[in-house]
Write a protein that holds these residues in place. Structure first.
Motif, PDB file in Angstrom:
ATOM      1  N   ASP A  44       0.820  -1.219   0.000  1.00 24.13           N
ATOM      2  CA  ASP A  44       0.000   0.000   0.000  1.00 24.13           C
ATOM      3  C   ASP A  44       0.846   1.258   0.000  1.00 24.13           C
ATOM      4  O   ASP A  44       0.540   2.250   0.682  1.00 24.13           O
ATOM      5  N   MET A  45       1.946   1.233  -0.762  1.00 22.78           N
ATOM      6  CA  MET A  45       2.801   2.411  -0.914  1.00 22.78           C
ATOM      7  C   MET A  45       3.011   2.726  -2.397  1.00 22.78           C
ATOM      8  O   MET A  45       4.137   2.981  -2.833  1.00 22.78           O
ATOM      9  N   PRO A  46       1.934   2.720  -3.199  1.00 19.27           N
ATOM     10  CA  PRO A  46       2.118   2.965  -4.640  1.00 19.27           C
ATOM     11  C   PRO A  46       2.646   4.352  -4.946  1.00 19.27           C
ATOM     12  O   PRO A  46       3.255   4.569  -6.006  1.00 19.27           O
ATOM     13  N   TRP A  47       2.454   5.306  -4.048  1.00 18.95           N
ATOM     14  CA  TRP A  47       2.942   6.669  -4.260  1.00 18.95           C
ATOM     15  C   TRP A  47       4.467   6.737  -4.247  1.00 18.95           C
ATOM     16  O   TRP A  47       5.044   7.735  -4.681  1.00 18.95           O
ATOM     17  N   MET A  48       5.140   5.657  -3.775  1.00 21.98           N
ATOM     18  CA  MET A  48       6.600   5.627  -3.775  1.00 21.98           C
ATOM     19  C   MET A  48       7.172   5.135  -5.105  1.00 21.98           C
ATOM     20  O   MET A  48       8.387   5.142  -5.298  1.00 21.98           O
ATOM     21  N   ILE A  49       6.296   4.707  -6.024  1.00 22.60           N
ATOM     22  CA  ILE A  49       6.772   4.152  -7.292  1.00 22.60           C
ATOM     23  C   ILE A  49       7.506   5.204  -8.106  1.00 22.60           C
ATOM     24  O   ILE A  49       8.573   4.935  -8.691  1.00 22.60           O
ATOM     25  N   TYR A  50       6.964   6.422  -8.156  1.00 21.88           N
ATOM     26  CA  TYR A  50       7.601   7.473  -8.958  1.00 21.88           C
ATOM     27  C   TYR A  50       9.008   7.809  -8.447  1.00 21.88           C
ATOM     28  O   TYR A  50       9.970   7.760  -9.218  1.00 21.88           O
ATOM     29  N   PRO A  51       9.182   8.134  -7.153  1.00 19.55           N
ATOM     30  CA  PRO A  51      10.553   8.418  -6.684  1.00 19.55           C
ATOM     31  C   PRO A  51      11.466   7.205  -6.799  1.00 19.55           C
ATOM     32  O   PRO A  51      12.668   7.352  -7.053  1.00 19.55           O
ATOM     33  N   PHE A  52      10.913   6.005  -6.626  1.00 18.61           N
ATOM     34  CA  PHE A  52      11.746   4.813  -6.785  1.00 18.61           C
ATOM     35  C   PHE A  52      12.232   4.684  -8.223  1.00 18.61           C
ATOM     36  O   PHE A  52      13.415   4.409  -8.473  1.00 18.61           O
ATOM     37  N   ALA A  53      11.327   4.892  -9.183  1.00 25.71           N
ATOM     38  CA  ALA A  53      11.710   4.784 -10.590  1.00 25.71           C
ATOM     39  C   ALA A  53      12.757   5.829 -10.968  1.00 25.71           C
ATOM     40  O   ALA A  53      13.641   5.573 -11.793  1.00 25.71           O
ATOM     41  N   ILE A  54      12.667   7.019 -10.351  1.00 24.04           N
ATOM     42  CA  ILE A  54      13.660   8.063 -10.615  1.00 24.04           C
ATOM     43  C   ILE A  54      15.026   7.667 -10.054  1.00 24.04           C
ATOM     44  O   ILE A  54      16.071   7.870 -10.688  1.00 24.04           O
TER      45      ILE A  54
END
Length: 255
Positions: free
Chosen positions: A56-66
Motif C-alpha cells: 500500500d505504498m504505490p505513491w513511492m513508485i515514482y521516486p523509486f523509478a527516478i
C-alpha cells in the motif's frame, strides 16, 4: 607496496559517441548476455514496484523509478566482463562469465556496491523527508492521487523542485565516483577508494563530455524504465558495454 594512482585521459564528445557505437556493437555480438543482465535488472525493478503496491505504498513508485537507475553501474558489472572478453578475443563461456561476477564478492567491488546502495538509500530517505515536509498533511493513498497533488498544487511543485535538485546532486556524486570505478576494480587489483578517486579525476579531466554522458545515461535509463522497466532489456546492456569502452579510453593500461 601500494599500487600507484592510475593515469587518466581527457575524452571528447567524439570519443563518447564512438564508445556508444562500440557498446551497440558488443550488444549485437552477444545479445543473449545483454538481454539476460538487462532482464535481471528489469525484473528487480518490477518486483520492487509490485512490492510497493502490495505494501500500500504505490505513491513511492515514482521516486523509486527516478532513483532506480542510480544502481545501474553495479548491475552492468557482468556486461563489463563480456566486453572485456570480446575485446581480447576470449570465448564467452557462460560459466566463466558468471564465475567472474561471483568472485567479485570477495574483492573491493563489494565495497562499491555498499557505497551505491547507501546513496540509493539516501535518495529514498530524502524523498520521504521531503514528503513529510511539503506534503505531510495531504492524503495520497494511490499513485494517481499522489501525481495529482504533486503536479497540481503549489506544495507539490515545491516538492518536485527541491526533490529534483537534491536528486541531481546525489546523481552527480554517484556518477562521478562510479563512471569508471567498477570496471577498474574488476580488472585491476586496487582498493575501492583509489578507484573512486580515479573516477572523479576522469570526470574532472573531461567535465563537459563526462557530464553530458551522465545526463544522456540518466535520460536513457528513465525512458527505459517508463514501459514497466522493459526498455532496460536493451538500454542497460548498450550503456553497460559503452561504459567499458569509456573506461578503456579514460584510464589507459599502465605501460
Amino acid at each position: 607496496m601500494a599500487p600507484s594512482m592510475p593515469r587518466v585521459n581527457a575524452l571528447t564528445v567524439a570519443d563518447l559517441r564512438e564508445c556508444l557505437m562500440l557498446g551497440l556493437s558488443d550488444f549485437a555480438r552477444a545479445p543473449l548476455y545483454g538481454l539476460f543482465f538487462g532482464g535481471v535488472f528489469a525484473a528487480a525493478g518490477i518486483a520492487i514496484v509490485l512490492g510497493l503496491t502490495a505494501w500500500d505504498m504505490p505513491w513511492m513508485i515514482y521516486p523509486f523509478a527516478i532513483g532506480f537507475p542510480l544502481i545501474g553501474p553495479f548491475a552492468a558489472a557482468g556486461l563489463y566482463e563480456v566486453s572485456r572478453r570480446l575485446e581480447i578475443g576470449r570465448p564467452l563461456d557462460r560459466a566463466q562469465v558468471l564465475s567472474v561476477i561471483w568472485a567479485q564478492r570477495r574483492r573491493e567491488i563489494s565495497w562499491m556496491a555498499f557505497v551505491m546502495l547507501f546513496v540509493f538509500w539516501m535518495w529514498m530517505y530524502q524523498i520521504r523527508l521531503l514528503i513529510a515536509l511539503f506534503l505531510g498533511r495531504m492524503s495520497f493513498s494511490t499513485l494517481e492521487k499522489f501525481a495529482t497533488i504533486v503536479f497540481t498544487t503549489q506544495q507539490g511543485w515545491i516538492f518536485l523542485a527541491v526533490g529534483h535538485v537534491v536528486g541531481a546532486a546525489l546523481s552527480l556524486i554517484l556518477f562521478s565516483i562510479t563512471v569508471v570505478s567498477i570496471p577498474l576494480l574488476m580488472e585491476r587489483q586496487i582498493d575501492f577508494v583509489t578507484a573512486m578517486i580515479t573516477s572523479v579525476k576522469a570526470v574532472i579531466a573531461s567535465p563537459g563530455p563526462m557530464l553530458g554522458w551522465g545526463v544522456f545515461v540518466t535520460i536513457a535509463m528513465l525512458v527505459a524504465c517508463a514501459p514497466f522497466f522493459l526498455g532496460l532489456l536493451i538500454v542497460l546492456p548498450v550503456l553497460g558495454h559503452a561504459t567499458w569502452h569509456i573506461y578503456r579510453r579514460a584510464v589507459p593500461v599502465a605501460a
